[in-house]
Scaffold this motif. Structure first.
Motif, PDB file in Angstrom:
ATOM      1  N   LEU A   1       0.787  -1.051   0.080  1.00 48.66           N
ATOM      2  CA  LEU A   1      -0.172  -0.253  -0.179  1.00 48.66           C
ATOM      3  C   LEU A   1       0.912   1.267   0.037  1.00 48.66           C
ATOM      4  CD1 LEU A   1      -2.779  -1.083   2.665  1.00 48.66           C
ATOM      5  CD2 LEU A   1      -2.804  -1.080   0.035  1.00 48.66           C
ATOM      6  N   GLU A   2       2.173   1.214   0.316  1.00 49.49           N
ATOM      7  CA  GLU A   2       2.840   2.383   0.431  1.00 49.49           C
ATOM      8  C   GLU A   2       3.186   3.182  -0.899  1.00 49.49           C
ATOM      9  OE1 GLU A   2       4.055  -0.577   3.481  1.00 49.49           O
ATOM     10  OE2 GLU A   2       3.921  -0.605   1.268  1.00 49.49           O
ATOM     11  N   LEU A   3       3.233   2.356  -2.092  1.00 47.74           N
ATOM     12  CA  LEU A   3       3.198   3.166  -3.219  1.00 47.74           C
ATOM     13  C   LEU A   3       2.271   4.249  -3.671  1.00 47.74           C
ATOM     14  CD1 LEU A   3       4.889   3.281  -5.976  1.00 47.74           C
ATOM     15  CD2 LEU A   3       3.557   1.421  -6.840  1.00 47.74           C
ATOM     16  N   THR A   4       0.917   4.036  -3.638  1.00 49.40           N
ATOM     17  CA  THR A   4      -0.005   5.195  -3.783  1.00 49.40           C
ATOM     18  C   THR A   4      -1.189   5.144  -2.998  1.00 49.40           C
ATOM     19  OG1 THR A   4      -1.180   3.479  -5.143  1.00 49.40           O
ATOM     20  CG2 THR A   4       0.511   5.066  -6.339  1.00 49.40           C
ATOM     21  N   SER A   5      -0.683   4.557  -1.839  1.00 51.56           N
ATOM     22  CA  SER A   5      -2.010   4.414  -0.717  1.00 51.56           C
ATOM     23  C   SER A   5      -2.381   6.032  -0.255  1.00 51.56           C
ATOM     24  CB  SER A   5      -1.482   3.741   0.351  1.00 51.56           C
ATOM     25  OG  SER A   5      -2.546   3.572   1.584  1.00 51.56           O
ATOM     26  N   GLY A   6      -3.686   6.312  -0.500  1.00 45.65           N
ATOM     27  CA  GLY A   6      -4.219   7.492  -0.133  1.00 45.65           C
ATOM     28  C   GLY A   6      -3.194   8.728  -0.954  1.00 45.65           C
ATOM     29  N   THR A   7      -2.839   8.206  -1.964  1.00 46.85           N
ATOM     30  CA  THR A   7      -2.177   9.649  -2.620  1.00 46.85           C
ATOM     31  C   THR A   7      -2.941  10.003  -3.778  1.00 46.85           C
ATOM     32  OG1 THR A   7      -0.741   8.168  -4.119  1.00 46.85           O
ATOM     33  CG2 THR A   7       0.057   8.827  -1.950  1.00 46.85           C
ATOM     34  N   LYS A   8      -2.637  11.061  -4.577  1.00 46.24           N
ATOM     35  CA  LYS A   8      -2.992  11.610  -5.602  1.00 46.24           C
ATOM     36  C   LYS A   8      -3.115  10.509  -6.705  1.00 46.24           C
ATOM     37  CE  LYS A   8      -1.861  15.732  -7.166  1.00 46.24           C
ATOM     38  NZ  LYS A   8      -1.146  16.782  -7.438  1.00 46.24           N
ATOM     39  N   GLU A   9      -2.259   9.785  -6.862  1.00 44.87           N
ATOM     40  CA  GLU A   9      -2.148   8.443  -7.665  1.00 44.87           C
ATOM     41  C   GLU A   9      -3.272   7.516  -7.634  1.00 44.87           C
ATOM     42  OE1 GLU A   9       0.909  11.143  -8.296  1.00 44.87           O
ATOM     43  OE2 GLU A   9       0.679   9.929  -6.351  1.00 44.87           O
ATOM     44  N   THR A  10      -3.426   7.057  -6.443  1.00 45.19           N
ATOM     45  CA  THR A  10      -4.383   6.281  -5.970  1.00 45.19           C
ATOM     46  C   THR A  10      -5.931   6.855  -6.470  1.00 45.19           C
ATOM     47  OG1 THR A  10      -3.187   5.855  -3.984  1.00 45.19           O
ATOM     48  CG2 THR A  10      -5.524   5.174  -3.873  1.00 45.19           C
ATOM     49  N   ALA A  11      -5.953   8.270  -6.179  1.00 45.75           N
ATOM     50  CA  ALA A  11      -7.424   8.990  -6.505  1.00 45.75           C
ATOM     51  C   ALA A  11      -7.509   8.563  -8.010  1.00 45.75           C
ATOM     52  CB  ALA A  11      -7.139  10.287  -6.098  1.00 45.75           C
ATOM     53  N   PHE A  12      -6.630   8.898  -8.804  1.00 45.33           N
ATOM     54  CA  PHE A  12      -6.655   8.755 -10.361  1.00 45.33           C
ATOM     55  C   PHE A  12      -7.182   7.312 -10.881  1.00 45.33           C
ATOM     56  CE2 PHE A  12      -5.403   7.932 -14.667  1.00 45.33           C
ATOM     57  CZ  PHE A  12      -5.699   9.013 -15.320  1.00 45.33           C
ATOM     58  N   ILE A  13      -6.251   6.367  -9.903  1.00 49.20           N
ATOM     59  CA  ILE A  13      -6.613   4.914 -10.387  1.00 49.20           C
ATOM     60  C   ILE A  13      -7.805   4.481 -10.189  1.00 49.20           C
ATOM     61  CG2 ILE A  13      -6.124   2.608  -9.537  1.00 49.20           C
ATOM     62  CD1 ILE A  13      -3.278   3.574  -9.261  1.00 49.20           C
ATOM     63  N   TYR A  14      -8.544   4.813  -8.882  1.00 46.13           N
ATOM     64  CA  TYR A  14      -9.776   4.487  -8.676  1.00 46.13           C
ATOM     65  C   TYR A  14     -10.846   5.260  -9.554  1.00 46.13           C
ATOM     66  CZ  TYR A  14      -9.096   1.547  -4.690  1.00 46.13           C
ATOM     67  OH  TYR A  14      -8.615   0.161  -4.008  1.00 46.13           O
ATOM     68  N   ALA A  15     -10.528   6.443  -9.674  1.00 50.06           N
ATOM     69  CA  ALA A  15     -11.366   7.174 -10.648  1.00 50.06           C
ATOM     70  C   ALA A  15     -11.550   6.643 -12.271  1.00 50.06           C
ATOM     71  CB  ALA A  15     -11.141   8.526 -10.757  1.00 50.06           C
ATOM     72  N   VAL A  16     -10.272   6.252 -12.755  1.00 51.88           N
ATOM     73  CA  VAL A  16     -10.217   5.834 -13.914  1.00 51.88           C
ATOM     74  C   VAL A  16     -10.742   4.271 -14.102  1.00 51.88           C
ATOM     75  CG1 VAL A  16      -7.891   4.885 -14.226  1.00 51.88           C
ATOM     76  CG2 VAL A  16      -8.836   6.073 -16.253  1.00 51.88           C
ATOM     77  N   MET A  17     -10.461   3.619 -12.985  1.00 45.38           N
ATOM     78  CA  MET A  17     -11.198   2.107 -13.011  1.00 45.38           C
ATOM     79  C   MET A  17     -12.627   2.310 -13.044  1.00 45.38           C
ATOM     80  SD  MET A  17      -8.706   0.697  -9.971  1.00 45.38           S
ATOM     81  CE  MET A  17      -9.878  -0.599  -9.256  1.00 45.38           C
ATOM     82  N   ALA A  18     -13.292   3.133 -12.212  1.00 46.12           N
ATOM     83  CA  ALA A  18     -14.553   3.181 -12.205  1.00 46.12           C
ATOM     84  C   ALA A  18     -15.100   3.763 -13.668  1.00 46.12           C
ATOM     85  CB  ALA A  18     -15.165   3.894 -11.124  1.00 46.12           C
ATOM     86  N   ALA A  19     -14.634   4.681 -13.935  1.00 47.98           N
ATOM     87  CA  ALA A  19     -15.208   5.219 -15.378  1.00 47.98           C
ATOM     88  C   ALA A  19     -15.099   4.233 -16.515  1.00 47.98           C
ATOM     89  CB  ALA A  19     -14.420   6.317 -15.603  1.00 47.98           C
ATOM     90  N   GLY A  20     -13.772   3.547 -16.673  1.00 47.79           N
ATOM     91  CA  GLY A  20     -13.614   2.531 -17.595  1.00 47.79           C
ATOM     92  C   GLY A  20     -14.805   1.351 -17.556  1.00 47.79           C
ATOM     93  N   LEU A  21     -15.060   1.044 -16.272  1.00 45.10           N
ATOM     94  CA  LEU A  21     -16.352   0.281 -16.036  1.00 45.10           C
ATOM     95  C   LEU A  21     -17.414   0.562 -16.741  1.00 45.10           C
ATOM     96  CD1 LEU A  21     -16.830  -2.891 -15.170  1.00 45.10           C
ATOM     97  CD2 LEU A  21     -17.020  -2.237 -13.018  1.00 45.10           C
ATOM     98  N   VAL A  22     -17.847   1.613 -16.240  1.00 47.30           N
ATOM     99  CA  VAL A  22     -19.231   2.317 -16.883  1.00 47.30           C
ATOM    100  C   VAL A  22     -19.110   2.428 -18.292  1.00 47.30           C
ATOM    101  CG1 VAL A  22     -20.576   4.603 -16.871  1.00 47.30           C
ATOM    102  CG2 VAL A  22     -19.563   3.806 -14.659  1.00 47.30           C
ATOM    103  N   HIS A  23     -18.165   2.818 -18.816  1.00 49.28           N
ATOM    104  CA  HIS A  23     -17.962   3.202 -20.381  1.00 49.28           C
ATOM    105  C   HIS A  23     -17.943   1.699 -21.045  1.00 49.28           C
ATOM    106  CE1 HIS A  23     -16.353   4.688 -24.156  1.00 49.28           C
ATOM    107  NE2 HIS A  23     -16.441   6.134 -23.619  1.00 49.28           N
TER     108      HIS A  23
END
Length: 358
Positions: A102-124
């Motif tokens: 979890l240290e790499l992106t846990s709770g960071t801006k990069e984590t935020a982007f990953i979760y957003a793009v994951m969710a958007a990709g699934l919707v699309h």
């Protein structure tokens, strides 16, 4: 031709990163479908995937959505790589499982982007499959069909028809498949946990699909006069979704970590706009390789000596300097068709400077 690695991330490594940032341990493991299915004729079964109990039950009830889940994974991975290809963090990580954590992106801006793009990709992906008629459970969005638009003062006359993308179904499935059971996204003091932060960013990613939809029309009339138009709503191409989310990433807001609220920690207090990406912790600089945190560093990455952007040698190489070497390129050029019947080309040679970070 001599070549050096340009830092394009390994796809399997990124998927391992996406798995590692899941607060539930297996909540993002559906992203493995983006790589394990490549080149194989059949998808894995629901029971063979590492899913949470809730995800497995949903998968068993709706197995016909597995191809869309796979496509959503591929969309998310590809767009993440595209948006960050020139930056220090370029959606890559080591291929060795022990360094994932979890240290790499846990709770960071990069984590935020990953979760957003994951969710958007699934919707699309799910919505596109509905519109293409690949599933019996959903299809086009017919709520507007038959209605008129343009207004009384409009010169043009048009009505809703065609096949509007049914994002309601895609959004519903993405939300049910990805989100955990967190009820309150934040407390009255505006503090978050890692789970509620990820859920907030997932929902922000889904909302981008709707916010970037456009109205497309087709003309009808004598000799192409366009006296009447039929219009429908359609999703934006996913690269536009990625660009939108990258802008949100750049403007993301640090919020209070509920687990550390008793300490003096910076972060916005109070509610945050649901469309904004949020993060808990500042990102590392990603300059040097750190095996324990899964950071690959920028050593050996190709940089642009004349650029002042993130791909510039000064920024990308973190002030360490860069190496320059010459690459000899040989390719066909000045091709001409010769009667009859072949193409004659010259053999052209060029020398190019390549810069890589020390």
């Amino acid at each position: 031709m001599e070549t050096r690695s340009s830092g394009v991330p390994n796809l399997r490594a990124l998927i391992l990163l996406l798995v590692s940032v899941s607060p539930l341990g297996c909540g993002a493991s559906w992203m493995w479908l983006g790589v394990t299915s490549n080149g194989t004729p059949e998808l894995p079964t629901c029971s063979s995937l590492s899913l949470s109990g809730r995800q497995r039950e949903l998968c068993r009830r709706k197995p016909f959505l597995l191809p869309s889940v796979r496509d959503g994974a591929r969309l998310a991975v590809t767009e993440c790589q595209n948006q960050f290809r020139l930056e220090r963090w370029n959606c890559s990580t080591s291929e060795e499982p022990p360094v994932f954590g979890l240290e790499l992106t846990s709770g960071t801006k990069e984590t935020a982007f990953i979760y957003a793009v994951m969710a958007a990709g699934l919707v699309h992906a799910v919505t596109r499959s509905c519109s293409q008629g690949n599933m019996t459970e959903c299809g086009c969005d017919a709520r507007l069909r038959g209605g008129k638009g343009g207004g009384a003062s409009s010169v043009e006359s048009w009505h809703w028809g065609g096949c509007s993308d049914h994002i309601l179904y895609g959004t519903w499935f993405s939300r049910r498949f990805m989100d955990n059971t967190v009820k309150n996204i934040s407390t009255s003091h505006g503090s978050y946990t890692l789970s509620s932060m990820n859920q907030h960013n997932s929902e922000a990613g889904r909302q981008v699909i709707e916010r970037t939809m456009s109205t497309d029309c087709r003309c009808h009339g004598v000799s192409g006069s366009c006296a009447v138009k039929t219009c429908w709503r359609t999703m934006a191409p996913f690269d536009r979704i990625g660009s939108y989310l990258k802008e949100e990433y750049e403007q993301s807001i640090q919020v209070l970590d509920r687990s550390r609220r008793k300490t003096k920690k910076k972060g916005q207090r109070g509610p945050v706009n649901k469309h904004r990406l949020i993060y808990l912790n500042k990102s590392p600089n990603y300059c040097l390789k750190d095996r324990q945190k899964g950071i690959t560093g920028t050593r050996g990455r190709r940089c642009n000596r004349t650029s002042t952007g993130p791909d510039g040698c000064n920024l990308l190489c973190c002030g360490r300097g860069y190496n320059t070497h010459v690459v000899r390129n040989i390719q066909r050029c000045e091709c001409k068709f010769v009667w009859c019947c072949y193409v004659h080309c010259r053999r052209c040679e060029s020398m190019n400077d390549i810069h890589t970070c020390k």
